[in-house]
Design an enzyme around this catalytic site. Structure first.
Site, PDB file in Angstrom:
ATOM      1  N   TYR A  96       4.584   0.861  12.791  1.00 32.82           N
ATOM      2  CA  TYR A  96       3.585   1.646  12.074  1.00 32.82           C
ATOM      3  C   TYR A  96       2.334   0.769  11.954  1.00 32.82           C
ATOM      4  CZ  TYR A  96       1.734   4.994   8.751  1.00 32.82           C
ATOM      5  OH  TYR A  96       0.962   5.951   8.134  1.00 32.82           O
ATOM      6  N   GLY A 140       9.672   1.068  17.751  1.00 29.79           N
ATOM      7  CA  GLY A 140       8.957   2.341  17.806  1.00 29.79           C
ATOM      8  C   GLY A 140       7.893   2.379  16.726  1.00 29.79           C
ATOM      9  N   ILE A 188      12.183   1.074  14.000  1.00 35.19           N
ATOM     10  CA  ILE A 188      11.029   1.959  14.132  1.00 35.19           C
ATOM     11  C   ILE A 188      10.207   1.966  12.843  1.00 35.19           C
ATOM     12  CG2 ILE A 188      12.456   3.961  13.494  1.00 35.19           C
ATOM     13  CD1 ILE A 188      10.668   5.663  15.420  1.00 35.19           C
ATOM     14  N   CYS A 189       8.919   2.225  12.983  1.00 36.70           N
ATOM     15  CA  CYS A 189       7.971   2.409  11.891  1.00 36.70           C
ATOM     16  C   CYS A 189       7.726   1.099  11.156  1.00 36.70           C
ATOM     17  CB  CYS A 189       8.452   3.523  10.968  1.00 36.70           C
ATOM     18  SG  CYS A 189       7.213   4.076   9.768  1.00 36.70           S
ATOM     19  N   ALA A 190       8.128   0.990   9.903  1.00 36.84           N
ATOM     20  CA  ALA A 190       7.966  -0.251   9.139  1.00 36.84           C
ATOM     21  C   ALA A 190       9.073  -1.250   9.440  1.00 36.84           C
ATOM     22  CB  ALA A 190       7.944   0.066   7.642  1.00 36.84           C
TER      23      ALA A 190
END
Length: 183
Positions: A123, A149, A102-104
């Site tokens: 992200y 995510g 998720i994210c980075a």
């Protein structure tokens, strides 16, 4: 019963890592936090210190059904630089075992060529590192054995997606209702 390892490194995004652990444990999924820092005390990106369940060097990953990488900075870079974790990711990918980021952190998967031809999200400022992926703007997306995510604000739908994969959609819906998640 399913078993999940959530990898923690200094600078991880606390909400992304701990929301996954919380929701999966509520669903009755065995979830272990694993430090890649050589010590159990991990310092999050926002100065929240947590104690991992085990060290990478001691953890038994052979029975794990899924590995999860939270984002955050410099947590993502610390995960990316860990040679043992890279080897584990490659092994899981080869065996088609669940990998989630998720994210980075999806950028790590992109760098390893794991997102080629898959739908993926991250992200926004890391989307250019999802090498070969069809970038989507969904809170969480699963394509094959890989789930990605977008970020902290999507930690709950990301964790519920992982719950549905491991324990079924009914269990994920039960948890969603129990935590009063309206998203």
């Amino acid at each position: 019963m399913s078993r999940v390892c959530v990898f923690l490194a200094d600078g991880f995004e606390e909400i992304e890592g701990l929301t996954v652990v919380d929701i999966l444990r509520r669903a009755g999924i065995e979830t272990e936090t694993v430090s890649v820092m050589g010590r159990k005390e991990i310092h999050g990106a926002h100065h929240i210190t947590v104690t991992a369940d085990s060290l990478f060097e001691e953890a038994d990953m052979s029975g794990a059904d899924m590995i999860v990488l939270p984002g955050g900075m410099p947590g993502t870079l610390n995960l990316k630089e860990h040679e043992g974790l890279r080897e584990l990711l490659i092994s899981f990918d080869k065996e088609q075992k669940h990998i989630a980021a998720i994210c980075a952190a999806p950028s790590i998967l992109g760098g390893l060529g794991m997102l080629e031809g898959r739908k993926a999200c991250s992200y926004p400022s890391f989307e250019d590192q999802l090498t070969g992926a069809q970038v989507v703007k969904e809170p969480a997306v699963t394509d094959g054995h890989i789930t990605t995510g977008r970020g902290m604000g999507t930690a709950i739908p990301f964790a519920l997606e992982l719950t549905a994969l491991l324990a079924g959609k009914e269990k994920a819906e039960e948890i969603r209702e129990a935590i009063v998640y309206e998203g």
